[in-house]
Design an enzyme around this catalytic site. Structure first.
Site, PDB file in Angstrom:
ATOM      1  N   GLU A 106      -6.547 -22.925 -16.034  1.00  0.00           N
ATOM      2  CA  GLU A 106      -6.177 -21.955 -14.893  1.00  0.00           C
ATOM      3  C   GLU A 106      -6.585 -22.622 -13.424  1.00  0.00           C
ATOM      4  O   GLU A 106      -7.093 -21.797 -12.869  1.00  0.00           O
ATOM      5  CB  GLU A 106      -6.116 -20.648 -14.643  1.00  0.00           C
ATOM      6  CG  GLU A 106      -4.844 -20.217 -16.632  1.00  0.00           C
ATOM      7  CD  GLU A 106      -4.044 -18.613 -15.966  1.00  0.00           C
ATOM      8  OE1 GLU A 106      -3.154 -18.848 -15.988  1.00  0.00           O
ATOM      9  OE2 GLU A 106      -4.873 -17.759 -16.462  1.00  0.00           O
ATOM     10  N   GLY A 122       2.368 -15.301 -15.385  1.00  0.00           N
ATOM     11  CA  GLY A 122       1.753 -14.014 -14.661  1.00  0.00           C
ATOM     12  C   GLY A 122       3.310 -13.494 -14.619  1.00  0.00           C
ATOM     13  O   GLY A 122       3.776 -12.771 -14.976  1.00  0.00           O
ATOM     14  N   SER A 176       1.481 -20.297 -12.037  1.00  0.00           N
ATOM     15  CA  SER A 176       2.855 -20.468 -12.100  1.00  0.00           C
ATOM     16  C   SER A 176       3.736 -20.776 -12.368  1.00  0.00           C
ATOM     17  O   SER A 176       5.252 -21.417 -11.720  1.00  0.00           O
ATOM     18  CB  SER A 176       2.943 -21.160 -10.107  1.00  0.00           C
ATOM     19  OG  SER A 176       2.354 -20.174  -9.419  1.00  0.00           O
ATOM     20  N   HIS A 187     -10.312 -13.917 -16.827  1.00  0.00           N
ATOM     21  CA  HIS A 187      -9.595 -14.726 -15.862  1.00  0.00           C
ATOM     22  C   HIS A 187      -9.803 -14.778 -15.307  1.00  0.00           C
ATOM     23  O   HIS A 187     -11.034 -13.933 -14.044  1.00  0.00           O
ATOM     24  CB  HIS A 187      -8.557 -12.869 -16.393  1.00  0.00           C
ATOM     25  CG  HIS A 187      -7.213 -13.428 -15.840  1.00  0.00           C
ATOM     26  ND1 HIS A 187      -6.921 -13.352 -13.767  1.00  0.00           N
ATOM     27  CD2 HIS A 187      -5.633 -14.487 -15.753  1.00  0.00           C
ATOM     28  CE1 HIS A 187      -6.065 -13.888 -13.502  1.00  0.00           C
ATOM     29  NE2 HIS A 187      -5.258 -14.503 -14.909  1.00  0.00           N
ATOM     30  N   ASN A 227       0.767 -12.576 -19.375  1.00  0.00           N
ATOM     31  CA  ASN A 227      -0.203 -11.351 -18.549  1.00  0.00           C
ATOM     32  C   ASN A 227       0.406 -10.941 -17.736  1.00  0.00           C
ATOM     33  O   ASN A 227       0.663 -11.061 -16.439  1.00  0.00           O
ATOM     34  CB  ASN A 227      -0.922 -12.907 -18.231  1.00  0.00           C
ATOM     35  CG  ASN A 227      -2.449 -11.658 -17.850  1.00  0.00           C
ATOM     36  OD1 ASN A 227      -2.555 -10.821 -17.560  1.00  0.00           O
ATOM     37  ND2 ASN A 227      -3.591 -12.545 -16.236  1.00  0.00           N
ATOM     38  N   TRP A 228       0.709  -9.625 -17.996  1.00  0.00           N
ATOM     39  CA  TRP A 228       1.370  -8.240 -17.051  1.00  0.00           C
ATOM     40  C   TRP A 228       0.624  -7.681 -15.942  1.00  0.00           C
ATOM     41  O   TRP A 228       1.289  -7.062 -15.092  1.00  0.00           O
ATOM     42  CB  TRP A 228       1.564  -7.618 -18.075  1.00  0.00           C
ATOM     43  CG  TRP A 228       3.333  -7.180 -18.765  1.00  0.00           C
ATOM     44  CD1 TRP A 228       4.242  -9.088 -18.926  1.00  0.00           C
ATOM     45  CD2 TRP A 228       3.868  -6.875 -19.403  1.00  0.00           C
ATOM     46  NE1 TRP A 228       4.764  -9.123 -19.725  1.00  0.00           N
ATOM     47  CE2 TRP A 228       4.788  -7.195 -20.256  1.00  0.00           C
ATOM     48  CE3 TRP A 228       3.782  -5.410 -19.577  1.00  0.00           C
ATOM     49  CZ2 TRP A 228       5.917  -6.955 -21.139  1.00  0.00           C
ATOM     50  CZ3 TRP A 228       4.649  -4.213 -20.318  1.00  0.00           C
ATOM     51  CH2 TRP A 228       5.530  -5.645 -21.017  1.00  0.00           C
ATOM     52  N   LYS A 229      -0.803  -8.552 -16.078  1.00  0.00           N
ATOM     53  CA  LYS A 229      -1.810  -7.613 -15.155  1.00  0.00           C
ATOM     54  C   LYS A 229      -1.869  -6.144 -14.907  1.00  0.00           C
ATOM     55  O   LYS A 229      -1.121  -5.518 -15.599  1.00  0.00           O
ATOM     56  CB  LYS A 229      -1.436  -8.418 -13.815  1.00  0.00           C
ATOM     57  CG  LYS A 229      -1.439  -9.769 -14.085  1.00  0.00           C
ATOM     58  CD  LYS A 229      -1.462 -10.698 -12.649  1.00  0.00           C
ATOM     59  CE  LYS A 229      -1.693 -12.286 -12.556  1.00  0.00           C
ATOM     60  NZ  LYS A 229      -2.265 -13.712 -12.202  1.00  0.00           N
TER      61      LYS A 229
HETATM   62  P1  PGA Z   1       0.914 -16.767 -12.973  1.00  0.00           P
HETATM   63  O1  PGA Z   1      -0.447 -16.410 -13.221  1.00  0.00           O
HETATM   64  O2  PGA Z   1       1.929 -17.184 -13.204  1.00  0.00           O
HETATM   65  O3  PGA Z   1       1.655 -15.364 -11.289  1.00  0.00           O
HETATM   66  O4  PGA Z   1       0.640 -17.614 -11.477  1.00  0.00           O
HETATM   67  C1  PGA Z   1      -0.569 -16.698 -13.839  1.00  0.00           C
HETATM   68  C2  PGA Z   1      -1.707 -16.067 -14.255  1.00  0.00           C
HETATM   69  O5  PGA Z   1      -2.780 -15.185 -13.450  1.00  0.00           O
HETATM   70  O6  PGA Z   1      -2.709 -15.887 -15.164  1.00  0.00           O
END
Ligand code: PGA
Length: 251
Positions: free
Chosen positions: A163, A232, A211, A93, A9-11
Site C-alpha cells: 500500500e 478502504g 484507492s 497498516h 478495510n472499513w477503518k
Molecule cells: P483506500 O484505503 O482504498 O481508501 O485508499 C486503503 C487502505 O488504507 O487500506
C-alpha cells in the site's frame, strides 16, 4: 494456486452497529462468488454481530495486540479475535504506523496472530517515491523486519498488502498508482522473500491497496501482479464494493 483475496478495510466506520449490519447486508445481497475470498474487516465491536449476517464473507480485524491477556488497557488479543470467529487480521497498516507502530511491534503482532491461528494481512509501503528509488529500501526494510523470525512453514498463511501511502484515498495531494507500479513492487517483494526464505517456500499472496475502486481493480489484478486488493473507501460503498467482487470473480 491460491484464491484471489479481496479485503474490505472499513477503518473507523460506520458509527453504529445498525449501519454496519445494513452495509454488509447490502453487499451480501449484491454479491455472488465462489472463486475468490472476500474478507471484511470492520471495527472490533461489530465482528460478533456481522458474523451472523452472512457466511459468504470471512471476517478480519484491523489490528491485534501481541500479548494473550492481562494488564494491557484498551488492547484486544488474538485469542479474543479467534473466539469472535475472525480469520484474518490486518497488521501494520500505514495509519497505525503513523500513530507510532514500529516494525518490531508489527513483527510481534504477526507472531502472536500466527500462534493463535489468525492469518495476518501485513501492510507495507513507502510514504513517497523519491527520484533515487530509496523507496525500494524502505519496503525491503519493512518486509525484512516485520517478518523477522517467522518460520518458513507459516509464510503461506500470510498476505502482504503493498500500500503506497501516496496513493491512499485519504492522503492529501495523492496520486494514482499504476498497475506497473504495483507489478514492480510485487516482483521486488517476491525477490526479498525468496532470498530470505528460499525459492521452494510457499509464498504469501501479495495484494495491492491504495484507492482501489471498481474502475481500477481490473488493472491491478490483470497487469499489477496482485493476487487481490485491499480497499478502504470503496468498501464502504455497497455498489462499488460488490462491483469489485464481481470483477475479481470474473477473472
Ligand atoms: P483506500 O484505503 O482504498 O481508501 O485508499 C486503503 C487502505 O488504507 O487500506
Amino acid at each position: 494456486m491460491s484464491k484471489k483475496i479481496i479485503v474490505a478495510n472499513w477503518k473507523m466506520n460506520p458509527v453504529s452497529l445498525k449501519e454496519a449490519e445494513a452495509l454488509l447486508t447490502k453487499v451480501a445481497n449484491k454479491s455472488n462468488f465462489k472463486k475468490i475470498e472476500v474478507v471484511v474487516c470492520p471495527p472490533f465491536l461489530y465482528l460478533e454481530k456481522l458474523n451472523k449476517i452472512s457466511k459468504k464473507f470471512k471476517l478480519g480485524a484491523q489490528d491485534v495486540f501481541y500479548e494473550e491477556r492481562g494488564a494491557f488497557t484498551g488492547e484486544i488479543s488474538a485469542p479474543m479475535l479467534v473466539n469472535l470467529k475472525a480469520e484474518y487480521v490486518i497488521i501494520g497498516h500505514s495509519e497505525r504506523r503513523k500513530l507510532g507502530e514500529t516494525n518490531a511491534e508489527i513483527n510481534k503482532k504477526i507472531k502472536a496472530a500466527l500462534f493463535f491461528g489468525l492469518k495476518p494481512i501485513v501492510c507495507v509501503g513507502e510514504t513517497e517515491r523519491d527520484e533515487n528509488h530509496e523507496y525500494f529500501e524502505v519496503v525491503k526494510t519493512q518486509v525484512k523486519e516485520c517478518l523477522n523470525g517467522i518460520n518458513k512453514e507459516s509464510l503461506g498463511k500470510l498476505v502482504i498488502a503493498y500500500e503506497p501511502v501516496w496513493a491512499l484515498s485519504t492522503t492529501l495531494e495523492r496520486r494514482d498508482a499504476t498497475p506497473a507500479d504495483s507489478h514492480e513492487m510485487v516482483i521486488f517483494i517476491k525477490k526479498i522473500l525468496s532470498d530470505k526464505f528460499g525459492v521452494k517456500t510457499k509464498m504469501p499472496r501479495i495484494i495491492y491497496g491504495g484507492s482501489v475502486n471498481e474502475k481500477s481493480v481490473l488493472g491491478f489484478l490483470k497487469d499489477g501482479g496482485a493476487e487481490g486488493v485491499l480497499t478502504g473507501a470503496a468498501s464502504l460503498n455497497p455498489e462499488k464494493f460488490s462491483e469489485i467482487i464481481k470483477i475479481a470473480e470474473s477473472l
